[in-house]
Design a protein around this motif. Structure first.
Motif, PDB file in Angstrom:
ATOM      1  N   LEU A 180       0.820  -1.206   0.000  1.00 64.17           N
ATOM      2  CA  LEU A 180       0.000   0.000   0.000  1.00 64.17           C
ATOM      3  C   LEU A 180       0.857   1.261   0.000  1.00 64.17           C
ATOM      4  CD1 LEU A 180      -2.844  -1.031   2.481  1.00 64.17           C
ATOM      5  CD2 LEU A 180      -2.691  -1.388   0.008  1.00 64.17           C
ATOM      6  N   VAL A 181       1.997   1.200   0.687  1.00 61.67           N
ATOM      7  CA  VAL A 181       2.936   2.325   0.639  1.00 61.67           C
ATOM      8  C   VAL A 181       3.343   2.596  -0.808  1.00 61.67           C
ATOM      9  CG1 VAL A 181       5.244   3.122   1.295  1.00 61.67           C
ATOM     10  CG2 VAL A 181       3.803   1.963   2.982  1.00 61.67           C
ATOM     11  N   ALA A 182       3.610   1.531  -1.555  1.00 62.64           N
ATOM     12  CA  ALA A 182       4.096   1.680  -2.929  1.00 62.64           C
ATOM     13  C   ALA A 182       2.986   2.033  -3.910  1.00 62.64           C
ATOM     14  CB  ALA A 182       4.780   0.386  -3.373  1.00 62.64           C
ATOM     15  N   THR A 183       1.766   1.532  -3.673  1.00 58.00           N
ATOM     16  CA  THR A 183       0.703   1.654  -4.669  1.00 58.00           C
ATOM     17  C   THR A 183      -0.308   2.744  -4.330  1.00 58.00           C
ATOM     18  OG1 THR A 183       0.922  -0.713  -5.115  1.00 58.00           O
ATOM     19  CG2 THR A 183      -1.053   0.381  -5.946  1.00 58.00           C
ATOM     20  N   LEU A 184      -0.848   2.712  -3.117  1.00 61.94           N
ATOM     21  CA  LEU A 184      -1.855   3.699  -2.746  1.00 61.94           C
ATOM     22  C   LEU A 184      -1.233   5.030  -2.335  1.00 61.94           C
ATOM     23  CD1 LEU A 184      -4.572   1.782  -0.680  1.00 61.94           C
ATOM     24  CD2 LEU A 184      -4.475   2.239  -3.139  1.00 61.94           C
ATOM     25  N   GLY A 185      -0.132   4.969  -1.595  1.00 59.09           N
ATOM     26  CA  GLY A 185       0.475   6.187  -1.083  1.00 59.09           C
ATOM     27  C   GLY A 185       0.692   7.261  -2.136  1.00 59.09           C
ATOM     28  N   PRO A 186       1.346   6.950  -3.253  1.00 61.60           N
ATOM     29  CA  PRO A 186       1.575   7.977  -4.278  1.00 61.60           C
ATOM     30  C   PRO A 186       0.283   8.533  -4.877  1.00 61.60           C
ATOM     31  CG  PRO A 186       3.068   6.117  -4.581  1.00 61.60           C
ATOM     32  CD  PRO A 186       2.070   5.700  -3.548  1.00 61.60           C
ATOM     33  N   LEU A 187      -0.763   7.691  -5.009  1.00 65.84           N
ATOM     34  CA  LEU A 187      -2.032   8.175  -5.543  1.00 65.84           C
ATOM     35  C   LEU A 187      -2.688   9.180  -4.596  1.00 65.84           C
ATOM     36  CD1 LEU A 187      -3.737   4.972  -7.027  1.00 65.84           C
ATOM     37  CD2 LEU A 187      -2.926   6.985  -8.276  1.00 65.84           C
ATOM     38  N   LEU A 188      -2.650   8.884  -3.306  1.00 65.44           N
ATOM     39  CA  LEU A 188      -3.245   9.807  -2.337  1.00 65.44           C
ATOM     40  C   LEU A 188      -2.532  11.148  -2.354  1.00 65.44           C
ATOM     41  CD1 LEU A 188      -3.891   7.487   0.761  1.00 65.44           C
ATOM     42  CD2 LEU A 188      -5.194   7.708  -1.355  1.00 65.44           C
ATOM     43  N   GLU A 189      -1.207  11.089  -2.432  1.00 65.49           N
ATOM     44  CA  GLU A 189      -0.413  12.316  -2.434  1.00 65.49           C
ATOM     45  C   GLU A 189      -0.654  13.109  -3.714  1.00 65.49           C
ATOM     46  OE1 GLU A 189       2.076  15.209  -0.959  1.00 65.49           O
ATOM     47  OE2 GLU A 189       1.155  13.502   0.052  1.00 65.49           O
ATOM     48  N   LYS A 190      -0.641  12.437  -4.843  1.00 65.35           N
ATOM     49  CA  LYS A 190      -0.817  13.110  -6.130  1.00 65.35           C
ATOM     50  C   LYS A 190      -2.134  13.868  -6.190  1.00 65.35           C
ATOM     51  CE  LYS A 190      -1.367  12.087 -11.077  1.00 65.35           C
ATOM     52  NZ  LYS A 190      -1.354  10.999 -12.106  1.00 65.35           N
ATOM     53  N   HIS A 191      -3.186  13.283  -5.639  1.00 64.44           N
ATOM     54  CA  HIS A 191      -4.517  13.860  -5.773  1.00 64.44           C
ATOM     55  C   HIS A 191      -4.975  14.603  -4.516  1.00 64.44           C
ATOM     56  CE1 HIS A 191      -5.308  12.067  -9.707  1.00 64.44           C
ATOM     57  NE2 HIS A 191      -4.702  10.980  -9.263  1.00 64.44           N
ATOM     58  N   GLY A 192      -4.088  14.801  -3.570  1.00 69.24           N
ATOM     59  CA  GLY A 192      -4.416  15.626  -2.411  1.00 69.24           C
ATOM     60  C   GLY A 192      -5.497  15.064  -1.516  1.00 69.24           C
ATOM     61  N   VAL A 193      -5.505  13.740  -1.328  1.00 71.51           N
ATOM     62  CA  VAL A 193      -6.478  13.125  -0.417  1.00 71.51           C
ATOM     63  C   VAL A 193      -6.199  13.605   1.006  1.00 71.51           C
ATOM     64  CG1 VAL A 193      -7.240  10.929   0.577  1.00 71.51           C
ATOM     65  CG2 VAL A 193      -6.851  11.134  -1.894  1.00 71.51           C
ATOM     66  N   HIS A 194      -7.239  14.003   1.705  1.00 75.13           N
ATOM     67  CA  HIS A 194      -7.051  14.615   3.019  1.00 75.13           C
ATOM     68  C   HIS A 194      -6.764  13.603   4.119  1.00 75.13           C
ATOM     69  CE1 HIS A 194      -9.033  17.810   0.707  1.00 75.13           C
ATOM     70  NE2 HIS A 194      -8.376  18.627   1.511  1.00 75.13           N
ATOM     71  N   ALA A 195      -7.343  12.417   4.020  1.00 72.68           N
ATOM     72  CA  ALA A 195      -7.112  11.423   5.072  1.00 72.68           C
ATOM     73  C   ALA A 195      -7.347  10.027   4.535  1.00 72.68           C
ATOM     74  CB  ALA A 195      -8.013  11.675   6.279  1.00 72.68           C
ATOM     75  N   TYR A 196      -6.563   9.086   5.055  1.00 76.59           N
ATOM     76  CA  TYR A 196      -6.759   7.667   4.790  1.00 76.59           C
ATOM     77  C   TYR A 196      -7.193   7.015   6.099  1.00 76.59           C
ATOM     78  CZ  TYR A 196      -5.808   2.756   3.655  1.00 76.59           C
ATOM     79  OH  TYR A 196      -5.922   1.400   3.457  1.00 76.59           O
ATOM     80  N   PHE A 197      -8.382   6.388   6.097  1.00 77.84           N
ATOM     81  CA  PHE A 197      -8.934   5.721   7.273  1.00 77.84           C
ATOM     82  C   PHE A 197      -8.727   4.220   7.128  1.00 77.84           C
ATOM     83  CE2 PHE A 197     -10.803   9.699   8.150  1.00 77.84           C
ATOM     84  CZ  PHE A 197     -11.404   9.679   9.398  1.00 77.84           C
ATOM     85  N   CYS A 198      -8.395   3.559   8.237  1.00 76.25           N
ATOM     86  CA  CYS A 198      -8.181   2.117   8.204  1.00 76.25           C
ATOM     87  C   CYS A 198      -8.355   1.538   9.597  1.00 76.25           C
ATOM     88  CB  CYS A 198      -6.784   1.795   7.666  1.00 76.25           C
ATOM     89  SG  CYS A 198      -5.448   2.341   8.761  1.00 76.25           S
ATOM     90  N   GLY A 199      -8.174   0.232   9.695  1.00 77.90           N
ATOM     91  CA  GLY A 199      -8.154  -0.473  10.974  1.00 77.90           C
ATOM     92  C   GLY A 199      -6.992  -1.440  10.968  1.00 77.90           C
ATOM     93  N   HIS A 200      -7.283  -2.708  11.264  1.00 81.89           N
ATOM     94  CA  HIS A 200      -6.349  -3.838  11.223  1.00 81.89           C
ATOM     95  C   HIS A 200      -5.471  -3.918  12.470  1.00 81.89           C
ATOM     96  CE1 HIS A 200      -4.677  -7.298   9.364  1.00 81.89           C
ATOM     97  NE2 HIS A 200      -3.478  -6.784   9.154  1.00 81.89           N
ATOM     98  N   ASP A 201      -4.756  -2.857  12.828  1.00 86.74           N
ATOM     99  CA  ASP A 201      -4.101  -2.839  14.135  1.00 86.74           C
ATOM    100  C   ASP A 201      -5.126  -2.410  15.175  1.00 86.74           C
ATOM    101  OD1 ASP A 201      -1.480  -3.810  14.010  1.00 86.74           O
ATOM    102  OD2 ASP A 201      -0.778  -1.985  13.031  1.00 86.74           O
ATOM    103  N   HIS A 202      -5.099  -3.069  16.321  1.00 91.03           N
ATOM    104  CA  HIS A 202      -6.156  -2.898  17.311  1.00 91.03           C
ATOM    105  C   HIS A 202      -5.795  -1.786  18.290  1.00 91.03           C
ATOM    106  CE1 HIS A 202      -7.319  -7.405  16.562  1.00 91.03           C
ATOM    107  NE2 HIS A 202      -7.474  -6.633  15.498  1.00 91.03           N
ATOM    108  N   ASP A 203      -5.952  -0.575  17.830  1.00 92.60           N
ATOM    109  CA  ASP A 203      -5.702   0.618  18.633  1.00 92.60           C
ATOM    110  C   ASP A 203      -6.235   1.806  17.864  1.00 92.60           C
ATOM    111  OD1 ASP A 203      -3.819   1.071  16.606  1.00 92.60           O
ATOM    112  OD2 ASP A 203      -2.113   0.454  17.828  1.00 92.60           O
ATOM    113  N   LEU A 204      -5.891   3.006  18.313  1.00 91.48           N
ATOM    114  CA  LEU A 204      -6.250   4.235  17.624  1.00 91.48           C
ATOM    115  C   LEU A 204      -4.962   4.991  17.308  1.00 91.48           C
ATOM    116  CD1 LEU A 204      -9.149   5.392  20.006  1.00 91.48           C
ATOM    117  CD2 LEU A 204      -9.362   4.027  17.912  1.00 91.48           C
ATOM    118  N   GLN A 205      -4.832   5.470  16.079  1.00 88.49           N
ATOM    119  CA  GLN A 205      -3.606   6.159  15.680  1.00 88.49           C
ATOM    120  C   GLN A 205      -3.931   7.383  14.818  1.00 88.49           C
ATOM    121  OE1 GLN A 205      -0.251   3.796  14.179  1.00 88.49           O
ATOM    122  NE2 GLN A 205      -1.287   1.923  14.824  1.00 88.49           N
ATOM    123  N   HIS A 206      -2.974   8.300  14.794  1.00 93.16           N
ATOM    124  CA  HIS A 206      -3.010   9.452  13.880  1.00 93.16           C
ATOM    125  C   HIS A 206      -1.578   9.757  13.484  1.00 93.16           C
ATOM    126  CE1 HIS A 206      -2.989  14.111  13.607  1.00 93.16           C
ATOM    127  NE2 HIS A 206      -3.106  13.595  12.384  1.00 93.16           N
TER     128      HIS A 206
END
Length: 327
Positions: free
Chosen positions: A226-252
């Motif tokens: 995802l770092v290699a594939t999604l990350g550049p797309l989010l940056e290129k298009h100015g996505v404000h936030a990526y929401f996810c889970g998988h790790d059992h905690d809360l992060q920012h």
């Protein structure tokens, strides 16, 4: 941009007793109560059916009651059901772990679901059951999962909902040789779709949601695919936030050189994971809870909330990506 100091909070979850969950109707159709106001709740890794999930759900209901309006919807960030679902579409877990757990009287808006690894792994074809649930009822329902990836639009916000259960990710992370992941043609179609949607006209704010983190300072760590594939797309298009889970905690996370905020909300009920020391620009909260996304007056505010309704972390972000920590 305000740059926060490096910090890590380690908190213990405290559960409060409350009244029994209500049994509201399953139908939805609530209109937006306040023009220019959008309030969504989000949580992942919740589908245990045990007291931890119930405590977070009670906390969400109390928190929602204090908003002064009904939430406009809920984002389910995957691992919606752990373990077996006898009966599939007719399993009693739909009532116990969804309809009664997050009752319509408290959450009358749509519940947008995406898939976690357990939604694939724990029941062969479980993702197909979740895709087919709304259609099986032959009536309108809050459960909203029209496809493995889909778009939701508000005047203030565009949401792009993804399936990150790629073969390479699930094989590497879970050591599972069963075909419990998206097919390769589905993954390729999703990426083409995402590029098209990001290049299209969108609301002032855009978020992308997937189950697996792009970056994480907890048990699973970063997801290289995802770092290699999604990350550049989010940056290129100015996505404000990526929401996810998988790790059992809360992060920012606000990482140097990247405009996208990374918001992990995996504290919905599964046992908590240990986390390592956070990197610069990262806050890790070893606590159960959920997340409140609010858009008002050209500003997006994201709050992590524990089961007692305490806001344990919050930040705001403008359309131009300026941001600051609130709590």
């Amino acid at each position: 941009m305000e740059i926060p100091m490096t910090r890590r909070r380690a908190l213990k979850t405290l559960f409060c007793s409350s009244a029994l969950l209500g049994h509201g109707p399953e139908l939805f159709g609530q209109s937006r109560p306040a023009a220019g106001s959008l309030d969504l709740l989000a949580l992942g890794d919740f589908g245990t059916g045990d007291e931890r999930q119930k405590a977070v759900a009670r906390g969400m209901a109390r928190y929602a009651a204090g908003l002064g309006k009904k939430p406009d919807g809920v984002m389910f960030l995957g691992d919606n059901f752990y373990g077996a679902m006898p009966g599939g579409l007719t399993s009693k877990r739909w009532m116990e772990g969804y309809s009664q757990m997050y009752p319509a009287k408290d959450f009358p808006g749509p519940c947008w679901a995406i898939f976690g690894n357990h939604d694939y792994h724990d029941n062969r074809g479980g993702e197909l059951v979740q895709l087919g649930y709304a259609k099986s009822l032959n009536r309108r329902t809050r459960w909203t999962c029209p496809a493995k990836f889909y778009r939701v639009d508000f005047p203030e916000l565009t949401m792009l909902m993804l399936d990150t259960n790629w073969e390479s990710i699930n094989r590497r992370v879970h050591g599972d040789n069963r075909p419990c992941w998206m097919q390769e043609d589905e993954r390729e179609a999703q990426l083409l779709w995402l590029e098209k949607e990001l290049a299209s006209e969108r609301a002032p704010f855009t978020i992308v949601a997937g189950h697996h983190p792009i970056y994480s300072d907890a048990n699973h760590g970063d997801t290289p695919e995802l770092v290699a594939t999604l990350g550049p797309l989010l940056e290129k298009h100015g996505v404000h936030a990526y929401f996810c889970g998988h790790d059992h905690d809360l992060q920012h996370m606000e990482l140097e050189g990247l405009r996208t905020s990374f918001v992990l909300s995996g504290g919905g009920g599964a046992r908590l994971y240990d986390s390592a020391e956070a990197r610069a620009g990262s806050t890790v909260l070893d606590v159960h809870g959920f997340t409140h996304l609010s858009v008002r007056g050209g500003e997006m505010t994201i709050r992590h909330v524990d089961p007692n309704g305490k806001i344990v972390h919050a930040f705001t972000k403008g359309v131009n990506h300026d941001w600051k920590i609130l709590a």
